[in-house]
Structure formats: structure tokens, C-alpha cells
Design a protein around this motif. Structure first.
Motif, PDB file in Angstrom:
ATOM      1  N   ILE A   1      -5.076 -53.975 -56.917  1.00 12.70           N
ATOM      2  CA  ILE A   1      -5.488 -53.608 -55.408  1.00 12.70           C
ATOM      3  C   ILE A   1      -5.228 -54.784 -54.256  1.00 12.70           C
ATOM      4  O   ILE A   1      -4.740 -54.779 -53.290  1.00 12.70           O
ATOM      5  CB  ILE A   1      -7.136 -53.349 -55.289  1.00 12.70           C
ATOM      6  CG1 ILE A   1      -7.334 -51.914 -56.093  1.00 12.70           C
ATOM      7  CG2 ILE A   1      -7.548 -53.350 -54.082  1.00 12.70           C
ATOM      8  CD1 ILE A   1      -8.698 -51.637 -56.450  1.00 12.70           C
ATOM      9  N   VAL A   2      -5.417 -56.019 -54.791  1.00 14.76           N
ATOM     10  CA  VAL A   2      -5.212 -57.263 -53.827  1.00 14.76           C
ATOM     11  C   VAL A   2      -3.946 -57.458 -53.674  1.00 14.76           C
ATOM     12  O   VAL A   2      -3.337 -57.564 -52.643  1.00 14.76           O
ATOM     13  CB  VAL A   2      -6.060 -58.410 -54.641  1.00 14.76           C
ATOM     14  CG1 VAL A   2      -5.543 -59.841 -53.694  1.00 14.76           C
ATOM     15  CG2 VAL A   2      -7.413 -58.280 -54.367  1.00 14.76           C
ATOM     16  N   LEU A   3      -3.102 -57.167 -54.692  1.00 23.09           N
ATOM     17  CA  LEU A   3      -1.583 -57.459 -54.533  1.00 23.09           C
ATOM     18  C   LEU A   3      -1.252 -56.338 -53.767  1.00 23.09           C
ATOM     19  O   LEU A   3      -0.276 -56.498 -52.556  1.00 23.09           O
ATOM     20  CB  LEU A   3      -1.013 -57.478 -55.994  1.00 23.09           C
ATOM     21  CG  LEU A   3       0.543 -58.052 -55.817  1.00 23.09           C
ATOM     22  CD1 LEU A   3       0.575 -59.327 -55.085  1.00 23.09           C
ATOM     23  CD2 LEU A   3       1.029 -58.031 -57.276  1.00 23.09           C
ATOM     24  N   PHE A   4      -1.499 -55.023 -53.845  1.00 22.05           N
ATOM     25  CA  PHE A   4      -0.922 -54.014 -53.194  1.00 22.05           C
ATOM     26  C   PHE A   4      -1.534 -54.167 -51.697  1.00 22.05           C
ATOM     27  O   PHE A   4      -0.523 -53.940 -50.898  1.00 22.05           O
ATOM     28  CB  PHE A   4      -1.695 -52.666 -53.499  1.00 22.05           C
ATOM     29  CG  PHE A   4      -1.630 -51.541 -52.705  1.00 22.05           C
ATOM     30  CD1 PHE A   4      -0.169 -50.723 -52.883  1.00 22.05           C
ATOM     31  CD2 PHE A   4      -2.534 -50.961 -51.785  1.00 22.05           C
ATOM     32  CE1 PHE A   4      -0.011 -49.851 -52.027  1.00 22.05           C
ATOM     33  CE2 PHE A   4      -2.266 -49.446 -51.226  1.00 22.05           C
ATOM     34  CZ  PHE A   4      -0.837 -49.153 -51.322  1.00 22.05           C
ATOM     35  N   LEU A   5      -2.497 -54.765 -51.404  1.00 23.14           N
ATOM     36  CA  LEU A   5      -2.863 -54.883 -49.929  1.00 23.14           C
ATOM     37  C   LEU A   5      -2.169 -55.988 -49.494  1.00 23.14           C
ATOM     38  O   LEU A   5      -1.837 -55.976 -48.120  1.00 23.14           O
ATOM     39  CB  LEU A   5      -4.485 -55.227 -49.953  1.00 23.14           C
ATOM     40  CG  LEU A   5      -5.399 -54.049 -50.267  1.00 23.14           C
ATOM     41  CD1 LEU A   5      -6.819 -54.442 -50.312  1.00 23.14           C
ATOM     42  CD2 LEU A   5      -5.195 -52.994 -49.136  1.00 23.14           C
ATOM     43  N   ILE A   6      -1.858 -57.185 -50.146  1.00 23.89           N
ATOM     44  CA  ILE A   6      -1.137 -58.125 -49.308  1.00 23.89           C
ATOM     45  C   ILE A   6       0.394 -57.771 -49.224  1.00 23.89           C
ATOM     46  O   ILE A   6       0.936 -58.191 -48.170  1.00 23.89           O
ATOM     47  CB  ILE A   6      -1.255 -59.453 -50.459  1.00 23.89           C
ATOM     48  CG1 ILE A   6      -2.763 -59.938 -50.623  1.00 23.89           C
ATOM     49  CG2 ILE A   6      -0.272 -60.414 -50.146  1.00 23.89           C
ATOM     50  CD1 ILE A   6      -2.967 -61.026 -51.620  1.00 23.89           C
ATOM     51  N   LEU A   7       0.956 -57.102 -50.101  1.00 23.26           N
ATOM     52  CA  LEU A   7       2.214 -56.710 -50.305  1.00 23.26           C
ATOM     53  C   LEU A   7       2.407 -55.715 -48.866  1.00 23.26           C
ATOM     54  O   LEU A   7       3.299 -55.794 -48.222  1.00 23.26           O
ATOM     55  CB  LEU A   7       2.860 -56.230 -51.527  1.00 23.26           C
ATOM     56  CG  LEU A   7       2.897 -57.151 -52.430  1.00 23.26           C
ATOM     57  CD1 LEU A   7       3.443 -56.626 -53.798  1.00 23.26           C
ATOM     58  CD2 LEU A   7       3.763 -58.368 -52.228  1.00 23.26           C
ATOM     59  N   GLY A   8       1.540 -54.737 -49.052  1.00 26.58           N
ATOM     60  CA  GLY A   8       1.522 -53.840 -48.002  1.00 26.58           C
ATOM     61  C   GLY A   8       1.235 -53.974 -46.758  1.00 26.58           C
ATOM     62  O   GLY A   8       1.971 -53.907 -45.600  1.00 26.58           O
ATOM     63  N   SER A   9      -0.018 -54.357 -46.592  1.00 26.07           N
ATOM     64  CA  SER A   9      -0.585 -54.577 -45.228  1.00 26.07           C
ATOM     65  C   SER A   9      -0.500 -55.834 -44.728  1.00 26.07           C
ATOM     66  O   SER A   9      -0.048 -56.150 -43.393  1.00 26.07           O
ATOM     67  CB  SER A   9      -2.216 -54.337 -45.398  1.00 26.07           C
ATOM     68  OG  SER A   9      -2.569 -53.251 -45.900  1.00 26.07           O
ATOM     69  N   PHE A  10      -0.084 -56.928 -45.411  1.00 25.50           N
ATOM     70  CA  PHE A  10       0.151 -58.390 -44.607  1.00 25.50           C
ATOM     71  C   PHE A  10       1.469 -58.823 -44.746  1.00 25.50           C
ATOM     72  O   PHE A  10       2.024 -59.309 -43.640  1.00 25.50           O
ATOM     73  CB  PHE A  10      -0.792 -59.456 -45.359  1.00 25.50           C
ATOM     74  CG  PHE A  10      -2.359 -59.050 -45.337  1.00 25.50           C
ATOM     75  CD1 PHE A  10      -2.718 -59.229 -44.095  1.00 25.50           C
ATOM     76  CD2 PHE A  10      -3.043 -58.877 -46.273  1.00 25.50           C
ATOM     77  CE1 PHE A  10      -4.273 -59.093 -43.993  1.00 25.50           C
ATOM     78  CE2 PHE A  10      -4.360 -58.480 -46.151  1.00 25.50           C
ATOM     79  CZ  PHE A  10      -4.867 -58.562 -45.161  1.00 25.50           C
ATOM     80  N   ILE A  11       2.358 -58.435 -45.720  1.00 21.03           N
ATOM     81  CA  ILE A  11       3.537 -58.955 -45.634  1.00 21.03           C
ATOM     82  C   ILE A  11       4.638 -57.529 -45.174  1.00 21.03           C
ATOM     83  O   ILE A  11       5.516 -57.700 -44.578  1.00 21.03           O
ATOM     84  CB  ILE A  11       3.954 -59.257 -47.214  1.00 21.03           C
ATOM     85  CG1 ILE A  11       3.256 -60.520 -47.486  1.00 21.03           C
ATOM     86  CG2 ILE A  11       5.583 -59.139 -47.378  1.00 21.03           C
ATOM     87  CD1 ILE A  11       3.827 -60.854 -49.149  1.00 21.03           C
ATOM     88  N   GLY A  12       4.181 -56.522 -45.100  1.00 18.96           N
ATOM     89  CA  GLY A  12       5.142 -55.365 -44.526  1.00 18.96           C
ATOM     90  C   GLY A  12       5.835 -54.606 -45.597  1.00 18.96           C
ATOM     91  O   GLY A  12       6.561 -53.748 -45.013  1.00 18.96           O
TER      92      GLY A  12
END
Length: 134
Positions: free
Chosen positions: A23-34
Motif C-alpha cells: 500500500i505505501v509503495l503503491f501510494l508513493i509511486l502512484g500519487s507522489f512520483i506519478g
């Protein structure tokens, strides 16, 4: 506490950690890194699966020695069947059994929870007796 229960508690704790990593990696990669969501999800679930393999292998089921291709293939096969075949079948079946008067989010959540429990049992017993058997 018996070794049997300690093993199950370790399995659940490692599962919670794997889920958190996903979940954390998904959010970082999708929401923050784009990254596109599909790419972010592929990377995050893969990281969770690798973590699950390594931690369950050593800490839950006590497999030692070198990692074998047979072990890796069996692990990912069991996990993939649980995620991509077993869970959708359980979700479809449970959804059909629920009252039509229930709200769609309640039906979806209930079906997903049942499917998750079935998948957890599937993974635990196949990891124990097939993938990491002693």
C-alpha cells in the motif's frame, strides 16, 4: 504458546507487513512520483510478494539453505492462484449469496473479506506443505 500458534502469528504479522509495503509503495509511486496506477500496482505488489517470500521462508516456515528455483516458482504460483483465480471466484460466489437489499459497498467489502480469509488459508497451508515443506 505452542509452536503451531507461533507459526500462524508470524504468518499473519508478515502478511500485515507485506500489505503495508504494498500500500505505501503503491501510494508513493502512484500519487507522489506519478507513475501510472497499473505500473505502480505491479511494482508494489511485486515488492510485497518478494518480502512475503523471504520473510515467510525464513521466519515462518524455517526453510534454510539456498533459495531454489523450484521453491520460488511454487511460491509465486500458489500466490498468483490465490490472488487471481481463487479470490475472484470466492468474491463472485459470496456476492451471489448476499441479500439484494444490501448496499453495493457492503456487498463488495463482505465478499472481499471472505475472499481474503480463504486466500490466507490457501496460502498458509500450501506454503507450509508444498512450498516450504521440510
Amino acid at each position: 504458546m505452542s509452536q503451531h500458534w507461533i507459526e500462524k502469528i508470524k504468518f499473519l504479522a508478515i502478511g500485515a507487513l507485506n500489505t503495508a509495503i504494498d500500500i505505501v509503495l503503491f501510494l508513493i509511486l502512484g500519487s507522489f512520483i506519478g507513475l501510472p496506477m497499473l505500473a505502480a500496482n505491479s511494482i508494489s505488489t511485486s515488492a510485497g510478494m518478494v518480502t512475503s517470500f523471504l520473510l515467510n521462508r525464513k521466519h515462518t516456515f524455517g526453510s534454510g539453505g539456498r533459495v531454489s528455483l523450484k521453491e520460488v516458482t511454487a511460491f509465486f504460483g500458489v500466490t498468483a492462484v490465490g490472488l487471481w483465480i481463487l479470490q475472484p471466484l470466492v468474491i463472485a460466489g459470496v456476492t451471489q449469496l448476499m441479500p439484494e437489499s444490501w448496499e453495493p459497498p457492503v456487498v463488495a467489502l463482505g465478499a472481499k473479506l471472505v475472499a481474503t480469509v480463504v486466500s490466507l488459508l490457501w496460502n498458509y497451508y500450501l506454503y507450509k506443505y508444498v512450498v516450504f515443506k521440510k
